[in-house]
Scaffold this active site. Structure first.
Site, mmCIF file in Angstrom:
data_model
loop_
_atom_site.group_PDB
_atom_site.id
_atom_site.type_symbol
_atom_site.label_atom_id
_atom_site.label_comp_id
_atom_site.label_asym_id
_atom_site.label_seq_id
_atom_site.Cartn_x
_atom_site.Cartn_y
_atom_site.Cartn_z
ATOM 1 N N ASP A 36 0.815 -1.218 0.000
ATOM 2 C CA ASP A 36 0.000 0.000 0.000
ATOM 3 C C ASP A 36 0.854 1.276 0.000
ATOM 4 O OD1 ASP A 36 0.980 -0.366 2.499
ATOM 5 O OD2 ASP A 36 -0.925 -0.044 3.564
ATOM 6 N N HIS A 239 24.193 2.791 -17.866
ATOM 7 C CA HIS A 239 23.048 3.105 -17.008
ATOM 8 C C HIS A 239 23.253 2.588 -15.585
ATOM 9 C CE1 HIS A 239 20.487 3.447 -20.895
ATOM 10 N NE2 HIS A 239 21.126 4.570 -20.631
ATOM 11 N N ASP A 256 26.210 11.401 -13.721
ATOM 12 C CA ASP A 256 25.173 11.895 -14.629
ATOM 13 C C ASP A 256 23.948 12.146 -13.765
ATOM 14 O OD1 ASP A 256 23.228 12.307 -16.521
ATOM 15 O OD2 ASP A 256 23.846 10.652 -17.822
ATOM 16 N N ASP A 267 20.047 17.829 -17.421
ATOM 17 C CA ASP A 267 20.693 16.539 -17.679
ATOM 18 C C ASP A 267 22.186 16.813 -17.877
ATOM 19 O OD1 ASP A 267 21.345 13.993 -18.379
ATOM 20 O OD2 ASP A 267 20.224 13.961 -20.273
ATOM 21 N N HIS A 346 26.837 4.992 -27.752
ATOM 22 C CA HIS A 346 25.552 5.706 -27.717
ATOM 23 C C HIS A 346 25.608 6.935 -28.611
ATOM 24 C CE1 HIS A 346 27.141 8.856 -24.987
ATOM 25 N NE2 HIS A 346 27.706 7.878 -24.288
ATOM 26 N N HIS A 350 20.128 14.010 -27.214
ATOM 27 C CA HIS A 350 18.686 13.776 -27.372
ATOM 28 C C HIS A 350 17.988 15.093 -27.098
ATOM 29 C CE1 HIS A 350 18.696 13.719 -22.947
ATOM 30 N NE2 HIS A 350 19.743 12.934 -23.047
ATOM 31 N N HIS A 357 14.598 12.371 -21.811
ATOM 32 C CA HIS A 357 14.711 12.033 -23.237
ATOM 33 C C HIS A 357 13.411 12.524 -23.841
ATOM 34 C CE1 HIS A 357 17.675 8.559 -22.187
ATOM 35 N NE2 HIS A 357 18.199 9.756 -22.040
ATOM 36 N N GLU A 380 26.535 15.014 -25.425
ATOM 37 C CA GLU A 380 27.110 14.154 -24.387
ATOM 38 C C GLU A 380 27.960 13.010 -24.932
ATOM 39 O OE1 GLU A 380 24.131 11.552 -22.512
ATOM 40 O OE2 GLU A 380 22.582 12.737 -23.489
ATOM 41 N N TYR A 384 34.359 4.790 -23.339
ATOM 42 C CA TYR A 384 34.240 3.776 -22.287
ATOM 43 C C TYR A 384 35.169 2.616 -22.634
ATOM 44 C CZ TYR A 384 30.129 6.705 -22.089
ATOM 45 O OH TYR A 384 29.304 7.795 -22.063
ATOM 46 N N ARG A 402 32.285 10.647 -19.711
ATOM 47 C CA ARG A 402 31.250 11.311 -20.498
ATOM 48 C C ARG A 402 31.180 12.751 -20.012
ATOM 49 N NH1 ARG A 402 27.478 7.982 -19.964
ATOM 50 N NH2 ARG A 402 26.158 8.790 -18.299
ATOM 51 N N GLU A 404 28.541 15.959 -20.463
ATOM 52 C CA GLU A 404 27.209 16.263 -21.012
ATOM 53 C C GLU A 404 26.750 17.651 -20.602
ATOM 54 O OE1 GLU A 404 24.015 13.754 -19.470
ATOM 55 O OE2 GLU A 404 22.774 14.266 -21.202
HETATM 56 N N1 GLY Z 1 20.707 10.964 -18.151
HETATM 57 C C1 GLY Z 1 20.341 10.236 -19.279
HETATM 58 C C2 GLY Z 1 21.059 10.671 -20.472
HETATM 59 O O1 GLY Z 1 22.063 11.339 -20.367
HETATM 60 O O2 GLY Z 1 20.642 10.456 -21.561
HETATM 61 MN MN MN Z 2 21.360 12.899 -21.666
HETATM 62 MN MN MN Z 3 22.586 12.414 -18.676
#
Ligand code: GLY
Ligand code: MN
Ligand code: MN
Length: 436
Positions: A36, A239, A256, A267, A346, A350, A357, A380, A384, A402, A404
């Site tokens: 609950d 992720h 991130d 982001d 990647h 985005h 996203h 970004e 890796y 990374r 970003e």
């Molecule tokens: N935080 C998700 C991305 O960078 O796309």
């Molecule tokens: Mn992102």
């Molecule tokens: Mn991100």
């Protein structure tokens, strides 16, 4: 956000829908966490975009040119007992007074009232498939009208995807929207700077995550997505959200994390050394990623197309990998056969908006979309290199980097909205070394 902004959006949508149409949009359902206990409520982004109404169990109905009002909001009734247990409700009066509804009814009366509103409309604008249970209700209401056909009732003949229109609108940020984004970004930048400051070997990743949660919350914000705090090998897991390892001297830390304000996201990713000083090898890879990011940002220009920043990032990253001896061969061939994807798997960004996203098409008529002022996106790139990478010298292993930033397309130069978080090597080292 001023309620006039929501009214302006509804007007714009209704202009596109035209006469003889009805749009139906349910609020996000409450999600059960366990037994609950519910997850903290987050309104559906489309619903929020058109109303700013924060409660679950609500339905927006828009009927252009309806004489008795175009914006109808179904929501929960005021209820002293329920409000004592679960918190205040806006109620029907509040829906009109505070949220600009022309008419408001109890959500429990949907079945009785809504078919009558749909009846006579030729087109229903509704997004199928996101809330299957609600889909069934919509079909039942339409079928109910069909069954009354001999009494002269006219059921709509056309179903049109509401998101198709709405998501294109959301792609272009207004001044008020950019202001919300900026607020979230400012707080997120501060949190990244705090994280750099408190970071010490021996701490846990979740302690760093706690800095973000604390800083977001004390500014009245929530994370826009689950924070990624990955040190050493974990920086190579795209992720990674367990955030449970110990920070080791000599490792890099990839974070991130971003907050959201009124559902508008930040982001941001920054990568820095746990001990405050980049090693020679870390510096070398970092410079490649940074150069690719700066070059990609420079391609965020009105008139350019969506894929240009990505193409540029791939070019610079591949050149860098060859220079460092991590990839061997001719740059052009390594790009053509996508050899770089071993270390950069990647895309470079985005759309960014109410959903991290964000919605909006990336291609139009099979061509990459042209960038226009008001669009917002992330840039970004990363590299890796996990331990055990075949044919790669050990000194590069467990390097996950990374960088970003969030970038607004303008008429002129790209506007980097998150640049205040240090990302040049000297700036990071200086910031981490400086006194509080
Ligand atoms: N935080 C998700 C991305 O960078 O796309
Ligand atoms: Mn992102
Ligand atoms: Mn991100």
């Amino acid at each position: 956000m001023n309620i006039k902004e929501f009214a302006r959006r509804r007007k714009q949508l209704m202009r596109m829908m035209g006469e003889g149409s009805v749009a139906i949009l349910p609020a996000a359902p409450v999600s059960i966490r366990n037994r609950d206990v519910d997850y903290r409520y987050r309104q559906d982004s489309d619903f929020q975009y058109l109303s700013g109404f924060p409660e679950p169990e609500a339905v927006i109905v828009l009927i252009p040119d309806r004489k008795h009002g175009e914006f109808i909001l179904f929501c929960r009734e005021r209820d002293v007992e329920m409000e004592t247990w679960n918190g205040k409700r806006v109620g029907q009066e509040g829906a009109c007074e505070l949220y600009g509804a022309d008419d408001s009814f109890p959500v429990n009366d949907l079945d009785e009232i809504l078919p009558g509103m749909i009846e006579g409309c030729e087109r229903v604008f509704y997004t199928m498939g996101t809330q299957p249970e609600f889909d069934q209700h919509v079909l039942q209401w339409v079928n109910k009208i069909r069954s009354m056909n001999r009494g002269g009732a006219r059921a709509p003949g056309e179903f049109i995807s509401l998101e198709h229109f709405l998501h294109d609108m959301r792609l272009y940020k207004s001044r008020a929207e950019v202001a919300c984004h900026r607020k979230a970004m400012k707080v997120s930048v501060q949190a990244h700077k705090l994280a750099m400051k408190v970071c010490q070997p021996g701490m846990k990743e979740y302690e760093i995550e706690a800095e973000f949660l604390y800083h977001f919350q004390r500014n009245g914000m929530q994370p826009a997505y689950s924070s990624i705090v990955g040190s050493g090998a974990n920086g190579c897991i795209l992720h990674y959200t367990e955030n449970s390892d110990t920070l080791h001297d000599g490792d890099l830390l990839l974070i991130d994390a971003g907050a959201e304000d009124e559902c508008y996201a930040a982001d941001i990713t920054r990568t820095f050394p746990v001990n405050g000083v980049f090693s020679k090898a870390q510096k070398a890879v970092y410079e490649v990623v940074l150069n690719s990011q700066l070059a990609a940002i420079d391609k965020v220009r009105a008139g350019g197309h969506w894929n240009e920043p990505h193409q540029t990032a791939v070019q610079v990253l591949t050149e860098g990998l060859v220079e460092l001896g991590i990839l061997k061969g001719k740059v052009r061939a390594l790009i053509k056969n996508e050899a770089y994807r071993r270390f950069y798997m990647h895309r470079t960004g985005h759309w960014l908006g109410m959903d991290v996203h964000d919605v909006g098409d990336y291609k139009v008529d099979s061509e990459w979309r042209e960038l226009e002022p008001g669009m917002m996106l992330t840039v970004e790139p990363g590299l890796y290199i996990p331990a055990g990478s075949k044919g790669v010298a050990k000194k590069w292993w467990d390097t996950g980097i990374r960088i970003e930033d969030d970038v607004l397309v303008t008429r002129d130069e790209p506007k980097v909205l998150t640049g205040a978080a240090p990302k040049h090597i000297d700036d990071i080292q200086e910031w981490m070394a400086s006194q509080a």
